[in-house]
Scaffold this motif. Structure first.
Motif, PDB file in Angstrom:
ATOM      1  N   GLU A 168       0.738  -1.261   0.084  1.00 34.08           N
ATOM      2  CA  GLU A 168       0.072  -0.018  -0.147  1.00 34.08           C
ATOM      3  C   GLU A 168       0.901   1.188   0.040  1.00 34.08           C
ATOM      4  O   GLU A 168       0.656   2.032  -0.768  1.00 34.08           O
ATOM      5  CB  GLU A 168      -0.729   0.006   1.267  1.00 34.08           C
ATOM      6  CG  GLU A 168      -2.091  -0.839   1.186  1.00 34.08           C
ATOM      7  CD  GLU A 168      -2.844  -0.420   2.705  1.00 34.08           C
ATOM      8  OE1 GLU A 168      -3.169   0.653   2.825  1.00 34.08           O
ATOM      9  OE2 GLU A 168      -2.863  -1.462   3.603  1.00 34.08           O
ATOM     10  N   LYS A 171       3.089   1.745  -3.190  1.00 35.19           N
ATOM     11  CA  LYS A 171       2.344   2.190  -4.271  1.00 35.19           C
ATOM     12  C   LYS A 171       2.093   3.817  -4.259  1.00 35.19           C
ATOM     13  O   LYS A 171       1.958   4.461  -5.339  1.00 35.19           O
ATOM     14  CB  LYS A 171       0.841   1.828  -4.441  1.00 35.19           C
ATOM     15  CG  LYS A 171       0.146   1.811  -5.653  1.00 35.19           C
ATOM     16  CD  LYS A 171      -1.055   0.736  -5.811  1.00 35.19           C
ATOM     17  CE  LYS A 171      -1.710   1.055  -7.131  1.00 35.19           C
ATOM     18  NZ  LYS A 171      -3.030   0.215  -7.181  1.00 35.19           N
ATOM     19  N   LYS A 172       2.511   4.369  -3.292  1.00 38.08           N
ATOM     20  CA  LYS A 172       2.108   6.081  -3.134  1.00 38.08           C
ATOM     21  C   LYS A 172       3.636   6.499  -3.302  1.00 38.08           C
ATOM     22  O   LYS A 172       3.584   7.851  -2.762  1.00 38.08           O
ATOM     23  CB  LYS A 172       1.493   6.037  -1.850  1.00 38.08           C
ATOM     24  CG  LYS A 172      -0.002   5.651  -1.709  1.00 38.08           C
ATOM     25  CD  LYS A 172      -1.067   6.906  -2.539  1.00 38.08           C
ATOM     26  CE  LYS A 172      -2.351   6.231  -2.092  1.00 38.08           C
ATOM     27  NZ  LYS A 172      -3.077   5.941  -3.532  1.00 38.08           N
TER      28      LYS A 172
END
Ligand code: TYM
Length: 371
Positions: A168, A171-172
Motif C-alpha cells: 500500500e 504504491k504511493k
C-alpha cells in the motif's frame, strides 16, 4: 542529510552533529518545557534522558498526548537492524521505550530488519545476520519489556503481516522521492529501494490489529527520521494517522569523534563484551583532558568533548552528581583517570547484571515473537 561538517543518514553518522541545524533541516520540533511538563503529568515522572535533553526532538508528540488524554491508547514502535552485536548506544532508546511502555501501559511492536542488513551490508550472508538477529533479540528482551504487551517482528519470518501494508505504502511512493530522501543512486540494489516501505509498515500495523486508525509513537535516535518523513507523507492518503516520533541524540563512541558504532568495535561497548574487555576500552578512551597533569590542574579539562563524562551522565549518574563532576572537571580538580575508573566500574557492574538477564531471555524468545 549531508551538511557541511557532518552527515546523518539511517546508515551513516559522521562528524560533529549540530542538532539545532538538524532539527531545522529535518523539520522536527524541539521538546520544550511545556511538553516536558505534560509528559511528566501523564507519565508520573520524567525519565532522566528527557530531563537531560538526550531525547530532544519530536513530531506530533503533543498530539499523542492529546489522544491519550481523550482515552485513545497509542502503540510504541521501534526496531533494530541486526548487523552485529548490540552496543550501549542501541540500548539507550530501548531503555527509554521501556519507560514509555511502563508509564503509559501501552503495546510495543519491535521490528528486526534482517532484510535491510542483508541488502545493505556487503559481505554478510543471511545465516550470519540471522544469528545476530537471535542474539539481538536476547538484548531486547533483557531490557525488560512487558512480555504480554510486546511483540517482536522479524522481517524475513513475519513478512506476511507486513507485506500487504508495505505494498500500500510502496504504491504511493515514487522512486524520485526515496532517491531524494535516502540518497539512492542508479547502482542501489532494488531491494533497498523497496525497503523503506518495509520499515514504514509497522507504523500502520497497530491500525490493522485494532481494526481502526490507531496512533503510533516511535522512539529512536534521529538517524531514522527519513523513514518517518516518507511514511507521514503517505499516511493520511491511506486512511491512517501519521506516526509520531520522539528523537534522541547519539551516544558518542569512546574515540575522538562520531557516534558509537559497531563498525568501530574498539570504541564501542557491546552488551556481550567481557566486563574486563569493556574496562580496557574505557581506560583507553579519548577524554577532554589536557596533555599533562600540570596543565589540567591549571586549565581544567573539557567535559563537553569527553565521552567518558557523557556516558556517566546519561547512563550511570544522577544529574546532581554529574553537575558536580562537570564543575570539578572544568576547574582542574578532577583528573581523567578518576572519571575513567568511575565509568569502568559502572560499566562492569552494568554488563554483569545485563548479561545475566540476557541468559534468562533465552527461555522467553517464543513469548515475544509475533504470532
Ligand atoms: P539500528 O540497528 O542501526 O539502531 C537501533 C536503534 O539504535 C539507535 N542508535 C543509536 N542511538 C544512540 N546512539 C547511537 N550511537 C546509536 N546507534 C544507533 C537507532 O536510532 C535505533 O533507534 N533500520 C533500523 C531498524 C529499525 C528501527 C525501526 C529503528 C526498524 N524499524 C523503528 C528505530 C525505529 C536500524 O538499522 O537501527
Amino acid at each position: 542529510m549531508k551538511e557541511e561538517g557532518f552527515t546523518v543518514t539511517p546508515w551513516k553518522v559522521e562528524g560533529e552533529v549540530d542538532y539545532t541545524r538538524l532539527v531545522n533541516e529535518f523539520g522536527t520540533q524541539l521538546i520544550d518545557e511545556e511538553l516536558l511538563a505534560r509528559i511528566k503529568r501523564f507519565a508520573g515522572r520524567l525519565h532522566p534522558l528527557l530531563k537531560l535533553g538526550y531525547f530532544f526532538s519530536h513530531r506530533d508528540l503533543d498530539w499523542i498526548l492529546d489522544m491519550y488524554e481523550k482515552g485513545e491508547r497509542f502503540y510504541l514502535y521501534t526496531g533494530r537492524g541486526p548487523s552485529g552485536n548490540v552496543h550501549l548506544g542501541h540500548i539507550l532508546p530501548w531503555v527509554f521505550t521501556k519507560y514509555l511502555q511502563d508509564s503509559f501501559n501501552v503495546n510495543l511492536i519491535f521490528q528486526i530488519t534482517d532484510d535491510e542488513k542483508f541488502l545493505y551490508t556487503d559481505g554478510r550472508n543471511m545465516d550470519e545476520i540471522s544469528r545476530y538477529a537471535y542474539e539481538n533479540i536476547l538484548d531486547i528482551i533483557a531490557v525488560g519489556f512487558k512480555p504480554e504487551k510486546s511483540k517482536i517482528i522479524v522481517d524475513t519470518k513475519h513478512i506476511n503481516h507486513l507485506y500487504p501494508i508495505a505494498i500500500e505504502i510502496a504504491k504511493k511512493l515514487t522512486f524520485s522521492t526515496v532517491r531524494a530522501t535516502f540518497g539512492f543512486t542508479s547502482s542501489t540494489n532494488i531491494g533497498m529501494i523497496l525497503f523503506p516501505a518495509i520499515q514504514a509498515a509497522p507504523c500502520f500495523l497497530p491500525s490493522k490489529i485494532e481494526g481502526k486508525p490507531t496512533p503510533c509513537l516511535i522512539p529512536a535516535a534521529i538517524d531514522q527520521d527519513p523513514y518517518w518523513r516518507i511514511t507521514r507523507d503517505v499516511a493520511e492518503k491511506l486512511g491512517y494517522y501519521k506516526p509520531a516520533q520522539i528523537h534522541s541524540k547519539f551516544l558518542p563512541g569512546l574515540g575522538m569523534q562520531g557516534k558509537m558504532s559497531s563498525s568501530q568495535p574498539e570504541t564501542a561497548i557491546f552488551t556481550t563484551d567481557e566486563p574486563e574487555v569493556a574496562e580496557k576500552k574505557v581506560m583507553n578512551a579519548f577524554t577532554g583532558g589536557q596533555p599533562t597533569i600540570a596543565l589540567q590542574r591549571r586549565l581544567g579539562a573539557d567535559a563537553y568533548r569527553c565521552p567518558v563524562f557523557w556516558y556517566l551522565r546519561y547512563m550511570f549518574e544522577d544529574e546532581k552528581s554529574s553537575d558536580e563532576r562537570y564543575v570539578k572537571c572544568r576547574s582542574g580538580s578532577l583528573l581523567c583517570y578518576e572519571c575513567k575508573y568511575a565509568l569502568a566500574d559502572a560499566v562492569k557492574r552494568y554488563l554483569k547484571e545485563f548479561q545475566i538477564k540476557r541468559e534468562h531471555a533465552r527461555d522467553m524468545v517464543d513469548r515475544f515473537m509475533f504470532d
